[in-house]
Design a protein around this motif. Structure first.
Motif, mmCIF file in Angstrom:
data_model
loop_
_atom_site.group_PDB
_atom_site.id
_atom_site.type_symbol
_atom_site.label_atom_id
_atom_site.label_comp_id
_atom_site.label_asym_id
_atom_site.label_seq_id
_atom_site.Cartn_x
_atom_site.Cartn_y
_atom_site.Cartn_z
ATOM 1 N N THR A 1 -3.332 5.503 -13.920
ATOM 2 C CA THR A 1 -2.238 4.816 -14.619
ATOM 3 C C THR A 1 -1.952 3.449 -14.010
ATOM 4 O O THR A 1 -1.762 2.458 -14.728
ATOM 5 N N LEU A 2 -1.918 3.391 -12.681
ATOM 6 C CA LEU A 2 -1.577 2.134 -12.013
ATOM 7 C C LEU A 2 -2.625 1.066 -12.290
ATOM 8 O O LEU A 2 -2.303 -0.090 -12.590
ATOM 9 N N MET A 3 -3.907 1.445 -12.240
ATOM 10 C CA MET A 3 -4.971 0.490 -12.523
ATOM 11 C C MET A 3 -4.925 0.048 -13.984
ATOM 12 O O MET A 3 -5.179 -1.134 -14.292
ATOM 13 N N ALA A 4 -4.584 0.964 -14.880
ATOM 14 C CA ALA A 4 -4.484 0.609 -16.294
ATOM 15 C C ALA A 4 -3.385 -0.420 -16.516
ATOM 16 O O ALA A 4 -3.544 -1.367 -17.301
ATOM 17 N N ARG A 5 -2.252 -0.250 -15.825
ATOM 18 C CA ARG A 5 -1.163 -1.222 -15.949
ATOM 19 C C ARG A 5 -1.600 -2.595 -15.443
ATOM 20 O O ARG A 5 -1.337 -3.624 -16.080
ATOM 21 N N ALA A 6 -2.259 -2.595 -14.280
ATOM 22 C CA ALA A 6 -2.697 -3.863 -13.713
ATOM 23 C C ALA A 6 -3.743 -4.533 -14.610
ATOM 24 O O ALA A 6 -3.678 -5.746 -14.859
ATOM 25 N N GLY B 1 3.120 -6.013 -9.062
ATOM 26 C CA GLY B 1 4.183 -5.302 -8.367
ATOM 27 C C GLY B 1 5.126 -6.172 -7.588
ATOM 28 O O GLY B 1 6.348 -6.006 -7.661
ATOM 29 N N THR B 2 4.599 -7.096 -6.818
ATOM 30 C CA THR B 2 5.397 -7.985 -5.981
ATOM 31 C C THR B 2 4.529 -9.150 -5.545
ATOM 32 O O THR B 2 3.291 -9.065 -5.559
ATOM 33 N N LEU B 3 5.166 -10.248 -5.156
ATOM 34 C CA LEU B 3 4.430 -11.318 -4.505
ATOM 35 C C LEU B 3 4.016 -10.868 -3.103
ATOM 36 O O LEU B 3 4.605 -9.955 -2.524
ATOM 37 N N LYS B 4 3.014 -11.529 -2.573
ATOM 38 C CA LYS B 4 2.592 -11.341 -1.196
ATOM 39 C C LYS B 4 2.811 -12.662 -0.454
ATOM 40 O O LYS B 4 2.909 -13.714 -1.085
ATOM 41 N N PRO B 5 2.888 -12.647 0.873
ATOM 42 C CA PRO B 5 3.116 -13.901 1.595
ATOM 43 C C PRO B 5 2.162 -15.022 1.202
ATOM 44 O O PRO B 5 2.564 -16.196 1.143
ATOM 45 N N ALA B 6 0.915 -14.701 0.920
ATOM 46 C CA ALA B 6 -0.064 -15.732 0.553
ATOM 47 C C ALA B 6 0.317 -16.484 -0.717
ATOM 48 O O ALA B 6 -0.166 -17.601 -0.946
ATOM 49 N N HIS B 7 1.153 -15.902 -1.554
ATOM 50 C CA HIS B 7 1.568 -16.595 -2.783
ATOM 51 C C HIS B 7 2.633 -17.652 -2.524
ATOM 52 O O HIS B 7 2.847 -18.534 -3.367
ATOM 53 N N LEU C 1 3.334 -12.841 -12.031
ATOM 54 C CA LEU C 1 3.625 -11.523 -11.484
ATOM 55 C C LEU C 1 3.711 -10.502 -12.607
ATOM 56 O O LEU C 1 4.458 -10.679 -13.569
ATOM 57 N N VAL C 2 2.936 -9.419 -12.470
ATOM 58 C CA VAL C 2 2.929 -8.326 -13.442
ATOM 59 C C VAL C 2 3.665 -7.137 -12.828
ATOM 60 O O VAL C 2 3.283 -6.654 -11.754
ATOM 61 N N ASP C 3 4.688 -6.661 -13.494
ATOM 62 C CA ASP C 3 5.450 -5.512 -12.999
ATOM 63 C C ASP C 3 4.676 -4.228 -13.290
ATOM 64 O O ASP C 3 4.367 -3.926 -14.443
ATOM 65 N N ILE C 4 4.378 -3.472 -12.236
ATOM 66 C CA ILE C 4 3.680 -2.191 -12.431
ATOM 67 C C ILE C 4 4.535 -1.021 -11.945
ATOM 68 O O ILE C 4 4.044 0.101 -11.813
ATOM 69 N N GLY C 5 5.816 -1.287 -11.658
ATOM 70 C CA GLY C 5 6.740 -0.200 -11.358
ATOM 71 C C GLY C 5 6.834 0.217 -9.909
ATOM 72 O O GLY C 5 7.265 1.339 -9.622
ATOM 73 N N LEU C 6 6.487 -0.665 -8.962
ATOM 74 C CA LEU C 6 6.549 -0.304 -7.546
ATOM 75 C C LEU C 6 7.993 -0.246 -7.058
ATOM 76 O O LEU C 6 8.825 -1.072 -7.428
ATOM 77 N N ASP C 7 8.267 0.711 -6.194
ATOM 78 C CA ASP C 7 9.560 0.833 -5.519
ATOM 79 C C ASP C 7 9.377 0.295 -4.107
ATOM 80 O O ASP C 7 8.740 0.932 -3.267
ATOM 81 N N LEU C 8 9.947 -0.886 -3.833
ATOM 82 C CA LEU C 8 9.616 -1.616 -2.617
ATOM 83 C C LEU C 8 10.807 -1.743 -1.671
ATOM 84 O O LEU C 8 11.956 -1.825 -2.120
ATOM 85 N N ARG D 1 0.823 -1.207 0.000
ATOM 86 C CA ARG D 1 0.000 0.000 0.000
ATOM 87 C C ARG D 1 0.858 1.259 0.000
ATOM 88 O O ARG D 1 0.562 2.247 -0.705
ATOM 89 N N ALA D 2 1.907 1.267 0.804
ATOM 90 C CA ALA D 2 2.783 2.443 0.855
ATOM 91 C C ALA D 2 3.479 2.658 -0.486
ATOM 92 O O ALA D 2 3.591 3.793 -0.968
ATOM 93 N N ALA D 3 3.930 1.581 -1.125
ATOM 94 C CA ALA D 3 4.595 1.708 -2.425
ATOM 95 C C ALA D 3 3.625 2.186 -3.492
ATOM 96 O O ALA D 3 3.970 3.008 -4.351
ATOM 97 N N GLU D 4 2.388 1.672 -3.465
ATOM 98 C CA GLU D 4 1.385 2.115 -4.433
ATOM 99 C C GLU D 4 1.073 3.593 -4.260
ATOM 100 O O GLU D 4 0.957 4.327 -5.249
ATOM 101 N N ALA D 5 0.943 4.020 -3.014
ATOM 102 C CA ALA D 5 0.631 5.429 -2.767
ATOM 103 C C ALA D 5 1.744 6.333 -3.271
ATOM 104 O O ALA D 5 1.493 7.385 -3.881
ATOM 105 N N GLY D 6 2.975 5.929 -3.044
ATOM 106 C CA GLY D 6 4.099 6.721 -3.530
ATOM 107 C C GLY D 6 4.150 6.809 -5.036
ATOM 108 O O GLY D 6 4.449 7.869 -5.610
#
Length: 473
Positions: free
Chosen positions: A25-30, A174-180, A194-201, A11-16
């Motif tokens: 833009t982010l939703m369009a990428r996803a 953007g990234t895997l989550k623990p559930a994956h 995994l689809v890269d949407i450009g998150l800085d993590l 969430r923090a990376a998406e907000a940034g």
């Protein structure tokens, strides 16, 4: 390395990122990545029936915009809106592309080729509401593509305490989550894309090694190496009752990653076991100085004495099988690895086995903290937990690896990696990955036995490009 980040980190990376990008833009990428994945899953979009199950959040918006893209490619797309408020822009886009959106289950076509699960996103709580369960039940046997995670799982823990979606494919962003990575939720994900949407993590607390990591971490001899500088591993395993465990543990240790393997019989009654080991592996020698011990496989009643003798040497240990019952917190040398399955960890922690299986991540971390050791919790996705909280998940195995003696081979491999100089966390995660990959290669899609896995490990090592990485001199 594939990293799995928590909901808060994502969430923090998406907000940034959204603060720096034009709105949407982010939703369009996803949505684009999701639409491509669904079309690939179906083989083609044209003429296929796609049913979107849409909740109220951005997860549902991703599904709706992806549905619009699929509709433009000739798919027959319908959306069932399961919440009072759906993403307005997504609904409008779907309808503009020729798709349908309704709130009534009875209005839908009775057949679908795929369901797209956009019910609950990564911020949702475990479980599904009645209307979502009814929609899933109306299309039995239809494969599901989940958006980000299967709805209803616990994203940060990998637990599934409530009803949830069982996906054939999960498309995450953007990234895997623990559930994956962590079962039982990982099993609910099916295949993961995994689809890269450009998150800085930031750095992640859960990781999964990949082949490049294996090549980087595997030890290899330096120019002036000799058999002692490459590492010497000792094996205290097997008994008159379980002689095969000794042979299999030595087979794992003799994979070529160390300069020497020593085998020590537990009692004079087990000397025939030592003879069998030497006949199978003439290069194996007797007792002497080692850099790591493998203790416990097939030890039976002798396992406690085996463990005490190995602890006295003060070198790192791999403690497996029968020896685990004799381990107490704070009693093992630094850098040791414990290798329980769920039943053994149940006894070690005094927790019922179903609890261990339902909450593997939490209990692996608890065991590592309690015993002050790296803990390798065996399972479909093996978890390697460091006392500091870091975890690596192994995804390289296959169900055929659930066979007698496979753990004995793994213990030997882990001991070799410790003796060759890897720290406990790297040795356990590299060894687990190597063991799983060797089983997959040996299986070739069919059954496999433990000795097949042991034979395959040297072949797998030869197939890797080991010209770079760690060396020992």
């Amino acid at each position: 390395m594939r990293s799995a980040h928590t909901v808060e980190q994502v969430r923090a990376a998406e907000a940034g990122l959204m603060a720096r990008l034009p709105p949407g833009t982010l939703m369009a990428r996803a949505a684009t990545g999701l639409a491509v994945a669904v079309a690939d899953f179906l083989g083609t979009a044209y003429g296929r029936r796609v049913l979107l199950l849409v909740g109220s959040g951005d997860n549902g918006g991703d599904a709706l915009y992806a549905g619009a893209l699929l509709a433009r490619r000739g798919a027959r797309v319908e959306a069932l809106l399961l919440a009072p408020a759906a993403h307005e822009g997504g609904v409008a886009a779907l309808r503009a592309a020729g798709g349908r959106a309704t709130r009534a289950l009875d209005d839908l076509h009775p057949r679908a080729d795929v369901l797209v699960d956009g019910i609950v996103g990564i911020g949702g709580k475990p479980g599904l509401r009645a209307e979502a369960l009814a929609a899933l039940a109306a299309y039995p046997g239809v494969p599901v593509v989940a958006v980000d995670v299967p709805s209803g799982v616990d994203v940060d823990t990998g637990e599934t305490p409530e009803p949830h979606v069982q996906a054939a494919l999960t498309v995450t962003f953007g990234t895997l989550k623990p559930a994956h990575l962590v079962d039982p939720a990982a099993h609910a994900c099916g295949a993961v894309e995994l689809v890269d949407i450009g998150l800085d993590l930031p750095p992640a607390g859960i990781e999964a090694l990949q082949v490049d990591d294996l090549v980087r971490l595997l030890p290899r001899p330096g120019t002036y190496a000799h058999k002692y500088t490459r590492g010497v591993v000792g094996v205290r395993a097997g008994s008159a009752t379980y002689p095969g465990a000794a042979v299999l543990s030595v087979a794992g240790a003799s994979c070529g990653l160390v300069g020497m393997v020593r085998y020590v019989a537990s009692t004079p009654d087990a000397e025939p076991v030592a003879a069998a080991v030497r006949q199978r592996f003439p290069e194996v020698v007797g007792d002497g100085r080692v850099q790591a011990w493998v203790v416990g496989p097939g030890g039976g009643e002798d396992a406690g004495a085996m463990l005490a003798a190995a602890v006295a040497d003060g070198v790192p240990l791999v403690v497996d099988a029968d020896a685990l019952a004799h381990v107490h917190p704070g009693t093992l040398p630094a850098g040791s690895v414990l290798t329980p399955h769920a039943g053994e960890l149940s006894a070690m922690l005094g927790v019922p086995r179903p609890e261990i299986e339902a909450r593997g991540l939490a209990h692996a971390r608890l065991a590592a903290e309690t015993y002050g050791c790296v803990v390798l919790l065996k399972g479909r996705h093996t978890l390697v937990a460091h006392p500091g909280g870091r975890v690596r998940a192994t995804t390289s195995g296959l169900p055929w690896l659930a066979t007698a003696g496979a753990g004995d081979v793994l213990a030997g491999v882990l001991g070799a990696l410790l003796a060759a100089g890897l720290d406990a966390f790297d040795a356990a995660s590299v060894g687990s990955y190597l063991h799983g990959a060797a089983a997959a290669a040996a299986s070739r899609g069919g059954p496999v036995v433990a000795s097949d896995v042991a034979h395959e490990i040297p072949r797998l090592l030869r197939a890797l490009d080991l010209g770079a990485g760690q060396s020992v001199s």
